[in-house]
Design an enzyme around this catalytic site. Sequence first.
Site, PDB file in Angstrom:
ATOM      1  N   TRP A  32       0.236   3.424  11.759  1.00  0.00           N
ATOM      2  CA  TRP A  32      -1.223   2.689  11.423  1.00  0.00           C
ATOM      3  C   TRP A  32      -1.283   2.671   9.752  1.00  0.00           C
ATOM      4  O   TRP A  32      -3.350   3.747   9.259  1.00  0.00           O
ATOM      5  CB  TRP A  32      -2.318   3.940  12.281  1.00  0.00           C
ATOM      6  N   THR A  71       8.181   1.984  12.438  1.00  0.00           N
ATOM      7  CA  THR A  71       6.804   1.711  12.850  1.00  0.00           C
ATOM      8  C   THR A  71       6.349   1.984  14.496  1.00  0.00           C
ATOM      9  O   THR A  71       7.777   2.362  14.761  1.00  0.00           O
ATOM     10  CB  THR A  71       6.002   0.024  12.629  1.00  0.00           C
ATOM     11  N   ASP A  72       5.812   2.638  14.618  1.00  0.00           N
ATOM     12  CA  ASP A  72       4.941   3.018  15.768  1.00  0.00           C
ATOM     13  C   ASP A  72       5.168   1.638  17.178  1.00  0.00           C
ATOM     14  O   ASP A  72       5.459   2.047  18.583  1.00  0.00           O
ATOM     15  CB  ASP A  72       3.632   3.601  16.086  1.00  0.00           C
ATOM     16  N   ASP A 111      13.660 -10.293  -4.064  1.00  0.00           N
ATOM     17  CA  ASP A 111      12.761 -10.683  -3.394  1.00  0.00           C
ATOM     18  C   ASP A 111      14.256 -10.268  -2.139  1.00  0.00           C
ATOM     19  O   ASP A 111      15.742 -10.613  -2.566  1.00  0.00           O
ATOM     20  CB  ASP A 111      12.989 -12.456  -2.977  1.00  0.00           C
ATOM     21  N   THR A 146       5.036  -7.469   7.235  1.00  0.00           N
ATOM     22  CA  THR A 146       3.590  -6.701   7.965  1.00  0.00           C
ATOM     23  C   THR A 146       2.238  -7.148   9.031  1.00  0.00           C
ATOM     24  O   THR A 146       1.682  -6.789   9.641  1.00  0.00           O
ATOM     25  CB  THR A 146       3.239  -5.866   7.041  1.00  0.00           C
ATOM     26  N   LYS A 206      12.156  -4.742  12.977  1.00  0.00           N
ATOM     27  CA  LYS A 206      11.859  -3.294  12.780  1.00  0.00           C
ATOM     28  C   LYS A 206      12.894  -2.521  13.851  1.00  0.00           C
ATOM     29  O   LYS A 206      13.409  -1.885  12.900  1.00  0.00           O
ATOM     30  CB  LYS A 206      10.365  -2.474  12.506  1.00  0.00           C
ATOM     31  N   TYR A 240       7.659  -8.721  15.876  1.00  0.00           N
ATOM     32  CA  TYR A 240       7.513  -7.254  14.465  1.00  0.00           C
ATOM     33  C   TYR A 240       7.968  -6.059  15.016  1.00  0.00           C
ATOM     34  O   TYR A 240       9.003  -5.921  14.369  1.00  0.00           O
ATOM     35  CB  TYR A 240       5.791  -7.031  14.282  1.00  0.00           C
ATOM     36  N   GLN A 287       0.627  -1.272   0.023  1.00  0.00           N
ATOM     37  CA  GLN A 287       0.199  -0.218   0.406  1.00  0.00           C
ATOM     38  C   GLN A 287       1.047   1.220   0.012  1.00  0.00           C
ATOM     39  O   GLN A 287       0.327   2.346  -0.931  1.00  0.00           O
ATOM     40  CB  GLN A 287      -0.960   0.424   0.999  1.00  0.00           C
TER      41      GLN A 287
END
Length: 268
Positions: free
Chosen positions: A141, A95-96, A38, A60, A123, A119, A15
């Site tokens: 998010w 990421t948060d 990959d 993710t 990260k 995860y 996305q």
Amino acid sequence: MELSRGVLVTGAAGQLGAALREEFAPANVIALTRADWDVTLPPPRDLPAVDVVLHAAAWTDVDGAEASPQEAAAVNVGGTLHVAELDSPLVVFSTDYVFDGRKGEPYVESDAPNPLSVYGRTKLQAEGAAGENAWIVRTSWLFGWTSANFVRTMLRLGAERDEVAVVDDQRGSPTYVGHLASAVGELLDRPRGVWHLAADGDCTWAEFAEAIFDESGLSCRVRPIKTDELGRPAPRPSNSVLRSERPDAPRLPHWREGLRTCLERLGA
Ligand SMILES: NC(=O)c1ccc[n+]([C@@H]2O[C@H](COP(=O)([O-])OP(=O)(O)OC[C@H]3O[C@@H](n4cnc5c(N)ncnc54)[C@H](OP(=O)(O)O)[C@@H]3O)[C@@H](O)[C@H]2O)c1
């Protein structure tokens, strides 16, 4: 930044990848999906030199990572090491979920990370693997017009059901991928390092679901529940609102504006 040689996007089918392709389209965009590269493998030999690499490929699946920590690390940590081997200016997305959520206010760049999940740990390690030449963009998010995301799931459930149960004890900043991609464009003229780039405002998942139904005219009700009731494998921070303490940080619009833009694009 001058983009005369072009931009390479990894995870181009995701996305955020879709939004980055659009945002940087005036430049020559080399958009690589997993089938093209990959990232658990070393870089293909024939990649042309570019001005910047936007590394949006990642594992993710937050819950899936609990059962497959090595596979998640191979993509998130190993993949970032491989991308850094290209030796180009590099944007990596973090990421948060590197934070534990115990701070009673928004997280800024100088706050100490303490991930709760596999995860989040992969990260955070990926941030270290990105090297000195990188902008590390922590965001939260994400939602957009492609791939599986909360907005698209709620639109589907909201059309099928009278009521959905949604957690009301996790707070964050839902960020529209188009707004993030545009902020990344601005970031390329700022110094490298860690940057928090998330939508203005914050809400819980239940409040976000209510906004999705309101804005799209769906009459589905939201039943607020606690995270524990869901029994998901990965723990999540109860507060992961991100803000930047850097005075020259690109500012993103409010999440509700991002939601309206996304719904318009989805025709919802
Ligand atoms: N989604 C969020 O809420 C969120 C929040 C904060 C930060 N982020 C970060 O933002 C970035 C973009 O996330 P997103 O929401 O755009 O995720 P996404 O829609 O899941 O896209 C990730 C892309 O990476 C690809 N990929 C997975 N494994 C790969 C591999 N081994 N080699 C090459 N490509 C691979 C996936 O391909 P397949 O489709 O083939 O699996 C997918 O196209 C990630 O770094 C993520 O950690 C996301």
